[in-house]
Design a protein around this motif. Sequence first.
Motif, mmCIF file in Angstrom:
data_model
loop_
_atom_site.group_PDB
_atom_site.id
_atom_site.type_symbol
_atom_site.label_atom_id
_atom_site.label_comp_id
_atom_site.label_asym_id
_atom_site.label_seq_id
_atom_site.Cartn_x
_atom_site.Cartn_y
_atom_site.Cartn_z
ATOM 1 N N SER A 100 -2.011 1.193 -0.093
ATOM 2 C CA SER A 100 -1.006 2.510 -0.054
ATOM 3 C C SER A 100 -0.294 2.582 -1.464
ATOM 4 C CB SER A 100 -0.017 2.357 1.210
ATOM 5 O OG SER A 100 1.080 1.059 0.746
ATOM 6 N N HIS A 118 5.405 -4.363 -1.829
ATOM 7 C CA HIS A 118 6.177 -4.451 -0.527
ATOM 8 C C HIS A 118 5.382 -5.782 0.285
ATOM 9 C CE1 HIS A 118 3.031 -1.623 0.252
ATOM 10 N NE2 HIS A 118 2.789 -2.303 1.272
ATOM 11 N N GLU A 119 4.670 -6.544 -0.605
ATOM 12 C CA GLU A 119 3.821 -7.791 0.138
ATOM 13 C C GLU A 119 4.263 -9.026 -0.783
ATOM 14 O OE1 GLU A 119 -0.436 -6.690 -0.079
ATOM 15 O OE2 GLU A 119 -0.168 -5.054 1.312
ATOM 16 N N CYS A 177 -1.016 -3.509 -2.516
ATOM 17 C CA CYS A 177 -1.561 -2.532 -1.419
ATOM 18 C C CYS A 177 -2.281 -1.418 -1.616
ATOM 19 C CB CYS A 177 -0.239 -2.408 -0.496
ATOM 20 S SG CYS A 177 -0.646 -1.519 0.983
ATOM 21 N N GLU A 182 2.868 -9.800 5.143
ATOM 22 C CA GLU A 182 2.930 -8.256 5.432
ATOM 23 C C GLU A 182 1.776 -7.522 6.043
ATOM 24 O OE1 GLU A 182 4.095 -3.925 4.810
ATOM 25 O OE2 GLU A 182 2.433 -5.256 4.035
#
Length: 337
Positions: free
Chosen positions: A39, A76-77, A37, A150
Motif C-alpha cells: 500500500s 506502518h509495519e 507494504c 502487522e
Amino acid sequence: MRAAVLRGGRMVYRDDVPDPVPGPGQVLVAVRSCGICGSDLHFAAHGDEVVAMTERVSAGAGGMDVDLGRDVFMGHEFSAEVLEAGPDTETHPAGTLVTSIPVVLSGKGVEPIVYSNSTIGGYAERMLLSAPLLLPVPNGLDFRHASLTEPMAVGLHAVNKSNIAPGETALVLGCGPIGIAIIAALAARGVESVVASDFSPKRRELATAMGAHRALDPAQGSPFDTVKPAVVFEAVGVPGIIDDVLLRARPGTRLVVAGVCMQPDTVHPFFAIAKEINVQFVLAYSPEEFADSLRALAEGDIDVTPLITGEVGLDGVGAAFDDLADPERHCKILVTP
Ligand SMILES: [Zn+2]
C-alpha cells in the motif's frame, strides 16, 4: 534525525527531520525494523487517487488529512525499542522491544500511522507510540520478524472473517504479501487443503514454503478446473477477478475480497445470485487480532523467514520501492534504520 520521506512520488532520504517529542501518554521509540507494504508503493505512485477515494468514501467525515505537496511520512509495519516516556506516563523499561497497531493517540485524537505530513512512521530513526497500545515482543522473537506482526494480522483477519473450518478447501488467488499472510493464517489454523494460485514461479514457491499444499499456475488454466474450494480468498486486486470467481465458483462459495482494487470493477450479480455466493470484503484487523498475530509469530506457529527477501537502511528505501516491483525477486523488504 534520519528518515525516508515521500516527496513528489519518490522516497527521499533526509537527515534533518526534527526529533519527535513525546507528550502525555506517548513513548519515544527507536525503530528497529519496518516492513515496506504494497500500500506504500501504491500510495507513492497514486497518492492523489488514494486521497480522493478516501475523501469520497468518508463522505465529509474528514477524509485523509495529508498534503502531497509536502513531505509525507509512512511506514506502518514496525518493531521498535522503548527510549523514553512522555510526562506522567508509565511504560516498559527503556530497551524493551515492542510493537503496536499503527496509531498514536494525541490531544488531536487517534492519528493513524500510515500517511502523514506530521505523524512520523516507521521509515525513520525514531517515532512516537502510545503507552497503552504497546505490546512487548515475547519469547525473544527477532525484531525483524516482530515487524511483520502487522501484515500477518491482515491475513489472520481475512481468515477469521471467512469462518473457514479445518476440513474445508481454501483457494488463495494471488501470492503477494497479503495472499501469503492469508496462506500462513490458514496453515496455522489447521486448514487441511490450502491451494494457492499465482503467475510467478517464485511466489508459488513462497506459498508452498508458507503452508500451501498446492500452488497452481493460472497461465496453465483456471484454478477452478483443478479445485472446488468452499472458500476463495481474492488477494490480487485487479478489475475482472471478482466476476471471474463469481462465474467459476461452485454454489454456496464464500468469497473473501482482500485484494485492494482502486478502479471501478464490473460484476454480473446474476452469477452470484444463481449460486447464492457470499461476498465479504475485508480491511485490516482488530487490536485482538494484532495481538494474536504477534503471539503466532512468537510461538513459532507462523515463521516469516521465507518472506523476508531484503533489508535496507533508510538511505536505501527509494531503491527498495523500485525493486519491489519485481515479484520474482522480492516479497518483503525490511527497513532497518
Ligand atoms: Zn500494510
